[in-house]
Design a protein around this motif. Structure first.
Motif, PDB file in Angstrom:
ATOM      1  N   LEU A  24       0.861  -1.185   0.000  1.00 16.76           N
ATOM      2  CA  LEU A  24       0.000   0.000   0.000  1.00 16.76           C
ATOM      3  C   LEU A  24       0.893   1.230   0.000  1.00 16.76           C
ATOM      4  N   GLY A  27       1.862   8.453   0.828  1.00 16.37           N
ATOM      5  CA  GLY A  27       2.747   9.525   0.342  1.00 16.37           C
ATOM      6  C   GLY A  27       4.081   8.999  -0.165  1.00 16.37           C
ATOM      7  N   THR A  29       6.790   8.457   1.519  1.00 16.85           N
ATOM      8  CA  THR A  29       7.996   9.026   2.150  1.00 16.85           C
ATOM      9  C   THR A  29       8.741   8.010   3.009  1.00 16.85           C
ATOM     10  N   ASP A  30       8.076   6.961   3.452  1.00 18.52           N
ATOM     11  CA  ASP A  30       8.767   5.836   4.103  1.00 18.52           C
ATOM     12  C   ASP A  30       8.987   4.711   3.095  1.00 18.52           C
ATOM     13  N   LEU A  31       7.935   4.404   2.360  1.00 14.85           N
ATOM     14  CA  LEU A  31       7.974   3.219   1.493  1.00 14.85           C
ATOM     15  C   LEU A  31       9.049   3.326   0.414  1.00 14.85           C
ATOM     16  N   ARG A  40      12.826  -3.599   1.113  1.00 12.83           N
ATOM     17  CA  ARG A  40      11.518  -4.171   0.767  1.00 12.83           C
ATOM     18  C   ARG A  40      11.518  -4.521  -0.710  1.00 12.83           C
ATOM     19  N   TYR A  74       0.294  15.747   6.667  1.00 14.04           N
ATOM     20  CA  TYR A  74       0.652  16.612   7.806  1.00 14.04           C
ATOM     21  C   TYR A  74       0.341  18.075   7.504  1.00 14.04           C
ATOM     22  N   THR A 106       1.636  11.088   5.306  1.00 12.69           N
ATOM     23  CA  THR A 106       0.281  11.009   5.860  1.00 12.69           C
ATOM     24  C   THR A 106       0.268  10.376   7.253  1.00 12.69           C
ATOM     25  N   ASP A 119       6.203  10.685  14.762  1.00 16.25           N
ATOM     26  CA  ASP A 119       5.783  11.842  15.556  1.00 16.25           C
ATOM     27  C   ASP A 119       4.290  11.876  15.857  1.00 16.25           C
TER      28      ASP A 119
HETATM   29  C1  LIG Z   1      13.414  13.111   4.705  1.00 14.46           C
HETATM   30  C2  LIG Z   1      12.396  12.444   5.605  1.00 14.46           C
HETATM   31  C3  LIG Z   1      12.120  13.023   6.831  1.00 14.46           C
HETATM   32  C4  LIG Z   1      11.196  12.421   7.683  1.00 14.46           C
HETATM   33  N1  LIG Z   1      10.933  13.007   8.894  1.00 14.46           N
HETATM   34  C5  LIG Z   1      10.045  12.438   9.728  1.00 14.46           C
HETATM   35  C6  LIG Z   1       9.779  13.036  10.988  1.00 14.46           C
HETATM   36  O1  LIG Z   1      10.313  14.089  11.360  1.00 14.46           O
HETATM   37  N2  LIG Z   1       8.863  12.408  11.794  1.00 14.46           N
HETATM   38  C7  LIG Z   1       8.224  11.261  11.424  1.00 14.46           C
HETATM   39  O2  LIG Z   1       7.400  10.743  12.178  1.00 14.46           O
HETATM   40  N3  LIG Z   1       8.481  10.672  10.225  1.00 14.46           N
HETATM   41  C8  LIG Z   1       9.359  11.232   9.373  1.00 14.46           C
HETATM   42  N4  LIG Z   1       9.622  10.636   8.164  1.00 14.46           N
HETATM   43  C9  LIG Z   1       8.929   9.382   7.836  1.00 14.46           C
HETATM   44  C10 LIG Z   1       7.621   9.552   7.045  1.00 14.46           C
HETATM   45  O3  LIG Z   1       7.557  10.809   6.400  1.00 14.46           O
HETATM   46  C11 LIG Z   1       6.380   9.413   7.936  1.00 14.46           C
HETATM   47  O4  LIG Z   1       6.410   8.193   8.644  1.00 14.46           O
HETATM   48  C12 LIG Z   1       5.085   9.506   7.129  1.00 14.46           C
HETATM   49  O5  LIG Z   1       3.988   9.600   8.009  1.00 14.46           O
HETATM   50  C13 LIG Z   1       4.852   8.325   6.198  1.00 14.46           C
HETATM   51  O6  LIG Z   1       3.647   8.575   5.493  1.00 14.46           O
HETATM   52  P1  LIG Z   1       3.495   8.224   3.941  1.00 14.46           P
HETATM   53  O7  LIG Z   1       2.129   8.623   3.548  1.00 14.46           O
HETATM   54  O8  LIG Z   1       4.602   8.795   3.152  1.00 14.46           O
HETATM   55  O9  LIG Z   1       3.614   6.636   4.012  1.00 14.46           O
HETATM   56  P2  LIG Z   1       4.152   5.581   2.919  1.00 14.46           P
HETATM   57  O10 LIG Z   1       5.610   5.707   2.764  1.00 14.46           O
HETATM   58  O11 LIG Z   1       3.322   5.642   1.675  1.00 14.46           O
HETATM   59  O12 LIG Z   1       3.796   4.246   3.684  1.00 14.46           O
HETATM   60  C14 LIG Z   1       4.450   3.897   4.886  1.00 14.46           C
HETATM   61  C15 LIG Z   1       3.952   2.527   5.361  1.00 14.46           C
HETATM   62  O13 LIG Z   1       2.587   2.582   5.724  1.00 14.46           O
HETATM   63  C16 LIG Z   1       1.789   1.711   4.920  1.00 14.46           C
HETATM   64  N5  LIG Z   1       0.545   2.420   4.660  1.00 14.46           N
HETATM   65  C17 LIG Z   1       0.396   3.701   4.214  1.00 14.46           C
HETATM   66  N6  LIG Z   1      -0.896   4.029   4.178  1.00 14.46           N
HETATM   67  C18 LIG Z   1      -1.582   2.945   4.603  1.00 14.46           C
HETATM   68  C19 LIG Z   1      -2.977   2.673   4.796  1.00 14.46           C
HETATM   69  N7  LIG Z   1      -3.930   3.583   4.547  1.00 14.46           N
HETATM   70  N8  LIG Z   1      -3.327   1.461   5.255  1.00 14.46           N
HETATM   71  C20 LIG Z   1      -2.375   0.527   5.528  1.00 14.46           C
HETATM   72  N9  LIG Z   1      -1.061   0.721   5.387  1.00 14.46           N
HETATM   73  C21 LIG Z   1      -0.665   1.925   4.928  1.00 14.46           C
HETATM   74  C22 LIG Z   1       2.625   1.453   3.669  1.00 14.46           C
HETATM   75  O14 LIG Z   1       2.289   0.232   3.053  1.00 14.46           O
HETATM   76  C23 LIG Z   1       4.026   1.464   4.256  1.00 14.46           C
HETATM   77  O15 LIG Z   1       4.293   0.224   4.869  1.00 14.46           O
HETATM   78  C24 LIG Z   1      10.526  11.217   7.288  1.00 14.46           C
HETATM   79  C25 LIG Z   1      10.808  10.653   6.029  1.00 14.46           C
HETATM   80  C26 LIG Z   1      11.729  11.252   5.198  1.00 14.46           C
HETATM   81  C27 LIG Z   1      12.010  10.637   3.858  1.00 14.46           C
END
Ligand SMILES: Cc1cc2nc3c(=O)[nH]c(=O)nc-3n(C[C@H](O)[C@H](O)[C@H](O)COP(=O)(O)OP(=O)(O)OC[C@H]3O[C@@H](n4cnc5c(N)ncnc54)[C@H](O)[C@@H]3O)c2cc1C
Length: 283
Positions: A24, A27, A29-31, A40, A74, A106, A119
């Motif tokens: 899934l 955004g 940003t982790d995946l 992965r 966010y 997100t 966070d």
């Molecule tokens: C440069 C950088 C800085 C960052 N700084 C921070 C920070 O300061 N604090 C912090 O907490 N994090 C930080 N992060 C990590 C990241 O931005 C957060 O964890 C963010 O909330 C991930 O959201 P995403 O939508 O990008 O998730 P994704 O990368 O799309 O998904 C992350 C995981 O969640 C799963 N997933 C996503 N949505 C769903 C859903 N609806 N149902 C089931 N599973 C789902 C995905 O399959 C994956 O395993 C940072 C990342 C980067 C690259």
């Protein structure tokens, strides 16, 4: 590699149920960091960013709750009416990454990754958020405390999508603090959320980055709730100091590449004391 792009939650559920091994993507940003670094492997992807139900939020004034869709980024959590209803979540959102990360990242992604340093997670723990999971079999709603089960491990089953969280709208101060090695673009080495509710005279504290899961501090919560002067919104220095010590004692930190256990414990005490002063400012 197939990338499926559902346009509704029902379509997303159907796609995930027919491809339970699909990753899934919200955004990314982790995946994308994980896949680019080879941690992965990806056979197929279901991209959730065009599912409108996941990108909205709503409030129920009678129940005094807010439902926040998992796809709300966010940048939205930190402003407007939503920020006024859930101020600690807004504060936590402001500390995440950079403007680009806050625009793409997100709440659902933070829950999906389930890092103890995430966070948003201490806020969800402190507020006793309910996590909504939908699948082809329907919806189940579980407390955050049952959702996060370990370091980067959660109770989501294959085929389930995190659709959002329900938060209570509390009557009182709430805030989030984070300590890291820089002021911005930093993963928390220790974090803390304090939320009080004047009408229920309750105190909630949750700690991040100081244990395998987000930790609540029931002894410290009870102590501050019993000791504070709720009418005058005041606490004595002795009470603040005891509360801070109890929060620090509840932490289960480790030494790692980001910090030492003893610094983390110290930081929790400092943040707890500052937050208690903000919650009960007439000291
Ligand atoms: C440069 C950088 C800085 C960052 N700084 C921070 C920070 O300061 N604090 C912090 O907490 N994090 C930080 N992060 C990590 C990241 O931005 C957060 O964890 C963010 O909330 C991930 O959201 P995403 O939508 O990008 O998730 P994704 O990368 O799309 O998904 C992350 C995981 O969640 C799963 N997933 C996503 N949505 C769903 C859903 N609806 N149902 C089931 N599973 C789902 C995905 O399959 C994956 O395993 C940072 C990342 C980067 C690259």
């Amino acid at each position: 590699m197939p990338v499926l792009v559902p346009r509704s939650l029902a379509e997303a559920v159907q796609m995930v149920s027919s491809e339970p091994s699909a990753l899934l993507l919200a955004g990314g940003t982790d995946l994308l960091v994980e896949t680019n670094s080879g941690h992965r492997t990806v056979d197929s992807v279901v991209a959730l960013d065009r599912v409108p139900e996941l990108r909205t939020w709503s409030s129920d004034r009678t129940a005094r709750t807010v439902f926040v869709g998992s796809g709300v980024p966010y940048s939205e959590l930190m402003r407007g009416e939503l920020a006024a209803l859930a101020p600690a979540l807004a504060q936590a959102s402001r500390t995440v990454g950079s403007p680009q990360i806050r625009h793409a990242g997100t709440l659902g992604g933070n829950l999906g990754t389930c890092s103890p340093a995430g966070d948003a997670l201490p806020v969800l723990a402190a507020l006793d958020a309910a996590v909504h999971l939908v699948s082809a079999s329907g919806e189940r709603v579980i407390p955050f405390s049952a959702f996060m089960v370990g370091v980067k491990r959660n109770a989501r089953a294959p085929g389930e999508i995190i659709s959002g969280v329900t938060l209570p709208v509390l009557d009182g101060w709430q805030g989030y603090s984070k300590v890291g090695v820089r002021n911005a673009m930093v993963i928390a080495t220790a974090s803390s959320c304090l939320a009080v509710d004047r009408s229920q005279r309750s105190v909630r504290v949750a700690l991040g980055s100081v244990g395998p899961v987000i930790l609540r501090c029931p002894e410290a919560e009870g102590f501050l709730a019993r000791s504070a002067d709720w009418e005058r919104e005041s606490v004595s220095d002795d009470i603040v100091s005891e509360f801070a010590q109890q929060c620090a004692a509840a932490a289960r930190p480790i030494d790692d590449h980001r910090s030492t256990a003893s610094y983390r414990r110290h930081a929790i005490g400092v943040m707890a004391a500052r937050q208690a002063r903000r919650a009960f400012p007439h000291g």
